[in-house]
Scaffold this active site. Structure first.
Site, PDB file in Angstrom:
ATOM      1  N   THR A  18      50.890  96.336  27.846  1.00  0.00           N
ATOM      2  CA  THR A  18      49.867  97.395  27.916  1.00  0.00           C
ATOM      3  C   THR A  18      48.502  96.832  27.536  1.00  0.00           C
ATOM      4  OG1 THR A  18      51.490  99.123  27.416  1.00  0.00           O
ATOM      5  CG2 THR A  18      49.189  99.619  26.906  1.00  0.00           C
ATOM      6  N   GLY A  19      47.470  97.360  28.157  1.00  0.00           N
ATOM      7  CA  GLY A  19      46.097  96.959  27.853  1.00  0.00           C
ATOM      8  C   GLY A  19      45.390  96.458  29.099  1.00  0.00           C
ATOM      9  N   SER A  20      44.116  96.091  28.942  1.00  0.00           N
ATOM     10  CA  SER A  20      43.313  95.739  30.124  1.00  0.00           C
ATOM     11  C   SER A  20      43.769  94.419  30.748  1.00  0.00           C
ATOM     12  CB  SER A  20      41.835  95.669  29.731  1.00  0.00           C
ATOM     13  OG  SER A  20      41.639  94.648  28.760  1.00  0.00           O
ATOM     14  N   ASP A  29      52.644  90.409  27.914  1.00  0.00           N
ATOM     15  CA  ASP A  29      51.820  91.415  27.246  1.00  0.00           C
ATOM     16  C   ASP A  29      50.511  90.796  26.781  1.00  0.00           C
ATOM     17  OD1 ASP A  29      52.819  94.016  24.835  1.00  0.00           O
ATOM     18  OD2 ASP A  29      51.025  93.786  26.092  1.00  0.00           O
ATOM     19  N   GLY A  30      49.578  91.647  26.411  1.00  0.00           N
ATOM     20  CA  GLY A  30      48.312  91.166  25.884  1.00  0.00           C
ATOM     21  C   GLY A  30      48.361  91.051  24.361  1.00  0.00           C
ATOM     22  N   LYS A  85      48.571  92.991  17.486  1.00  0.00           N
ATOM     23  CA  LYS A  85      48.551  93.835  18.673  1.00  0.00           C
ATOM     24  C   LYS A  85      48.370  95.281  18.250  1.00  0.00           C
ATOM     25  CE  LYS A  85      51.547  93.280  21.924  1.00  0.00           C
ATOM     26  NZ  LYS A  85      50.443  93.496  22.893  1.00  0.00           N
ATOM     27  N   GLY A 119      45.809  97.302  19.671  1.00  0.00           N
ATOM     28  CA  GLY A 119      44.471  97.810  19.982  1.00  0.00           C
ATOM     29  C   GLY A 119      44.525  98.998  20.933  1.00  0.00           C
ATOM     30  N   GLY A 120      45.544  98.956  21.818  1.00  0.00           N
ATOM     31  CA  GLY A 120      45.689 100.052  22.776  1.00  0.00           C
ATOM     32  C   GLY A 120      46.653 101.130  22.304  1.00  0.00           C
ATOM     33  N   GLU A 173      55.783  98.151  22.578  1.00  0.00           N
ATOM     34  CA  GLU A 173      55.595  96.731  22.916  1.00  0.00           C
ATOM     35  C   GLU A 173      56.495  95.846  22.070  1.00  0.00           C
ATOM     36  OE1 GLU A 173      51.400  96.504  22.191  1.00  0.00           O
ATOM     37  OE2 GLU A 173      50.913  96.591  24.336  1.00  0.00           O
TER      38      GLU A 173
HETATM   39  O1  DER Z   1      47.534  97.428  22.424  1.00  0.00           O
HETATM   40  C1  DER Z   1      47.927  96.283  22.689  1.00  0.00           C
HETATM   41  O2  DER Z   1      48.786  95.677  22.004  1.00  0.00           O
HETATM   42  C2  DER Z   1      47.274  95.539  23.814  1.00  0.00           C
HETATM   43  O3  DER Z   1      48.176  94.612  24.378  1.00  0.00           O
HETATM   44  C3  DER Z   1      46.072  94.817  23.249  1.00  0.00           C
HETATM   45  O4  DER Z   1      46.510  94.102  22.165  1.00  0.00           O
HETATM   46  C4  DER Z   1      45.408  93.897  24.248  1.00  0.00           C
HETATM   47  O5  DER Z   1      44.614  94.677  25.024  1.00  0.00           O
HETATM   48  P1  DER Z   1      43.501  94.023  25.961  1.00  0.00           P
HETATM   49  O6  DER Z   1      44.255  93.119  26.925  1.00  0.00           O
HETATM   50  O7  DER Z   1      42.884  95.220  26.646  1.00  0.00           O
HETATM   51  O8  DER Z   1      42.533  93.282  25.097  1.00  0.00           O
END
Ligand code: DER
Length: 232
Positions: free
Chosen positions: A28-30, A84-85, A97, A99-100, A106
């Site tokens: 999840t995330g950008s 994942d991000g 992790k 941020g989203g 996750e």
């Molecule tokens: O919420 C999360 O864990 C996302 O993976 C975040 O950590 C990374 O989001 P981004 O790719 O938008 O920076």
């Protein structure tokens, strides 16, 4: 933007790891958005047969809109690879992790995978974790007492007086896919990640925290010129 180019480069490198028949966890995330888009291209072009679990409703909706069939994690049972991000990546591939706001699903998904690969832009790479706030998912019931317990833990770790903010979105308390709330801890740096992780996990009412310790096997760091650096 240069950051988007970097994210897409990392995403493409991660999707190159996908083989026909794989069971995948989609982050999840950008940056994960680029990854899902690149995955959908390969599925369409090559007719890849995959079983995919999503780490958030947002990722599920995006994947399905792009023609990727999503199944419940329990329907698949175990995954070969989760991509994942991350918000921060240290030299040992420990992560922050959340941020989203998706770090509970996750972490469950990453823990149900043979391999976890993180995709990120260079800004996520740090010497020490903690500059980014540490998200802690908390059950709303008795939240104020949970805050007291967290404050006590931080004091015991020499992290007194650090701000702890209830995450808001559009003027409301942010709610995760599970309906919980998130406390964002501004710690600046985290001297003892293991002690903090264990301490948080032991507090009643704390559902999950954003420290992913010893879970990431490979980080693919994209750069604005399209190159990708591997951290293992
Ligand atoms: O919420 C999360 O864990 C996302 O993976 C975040 O950590 C990374 O989001 P981004 O790719 O938008 O920076």
């Amino acid at each position: 933007s240069p950051a988007d180019t970097a994210k897409d480069a990392a995403a493409r490198a991660a999707i190159a790891l996908v083989e026909d028949g794989m069971r995948l966890g989609l982050g999840t995330g950008s940056t994960a958005v680029f990854m899902v888009q690149r995955l959908a291209e390969r599925v369409r072009a090559e007719g890849l047969r995959l079983r995919c679990a999503a780490t958030s409703r947002a990722t599920c909706d995006l994947a399905e809109s792009l023609g990727i069939r999503i199944e419940e994690l329990d329907a698949i049972g175990w995954l070969d690879l989760t991509i994942d991000g991350a918000d921060e990546i240290d030299p040992d591939l420990n992560l922050i992790k959340g941020g989203g706001g998706a770090h509970l699903r996750e972490k469950i998904t990453a823990a149900a995978s043979d391999r976890m690969v993180v995709v990120a832009d260079p800004g996520k790479v740090v010497e020490r974790l903690g500059a980014f706030h540490l998200p802690v998912e908390v059950v709303p019931f008795g939240m104020e007492t949970t805050r007291i317990h967290i404050r006590g833990l931080l004091d015991s770790l020499g992290l007194s007086q650090r701000p702890m903010l209830l995450r808001q979105r559009e003027g409301q308390d942010f709610r995760t896919d599970e309906g919980n709330v998130i406390l964002d801890l501004s710690l600046d740096e985290i001297p003892e990640c293991g002690a903090l992780a264990q301490g948080l996990a032991a507090i009643p009412g704390v559902v999950e925290h954003g420290l992913f310790l010893g879970m990431c096997d490979l980080a693919l760091i994209g750069s604005p010129d399209g190159r990708v650096i591997e951290m293992t």
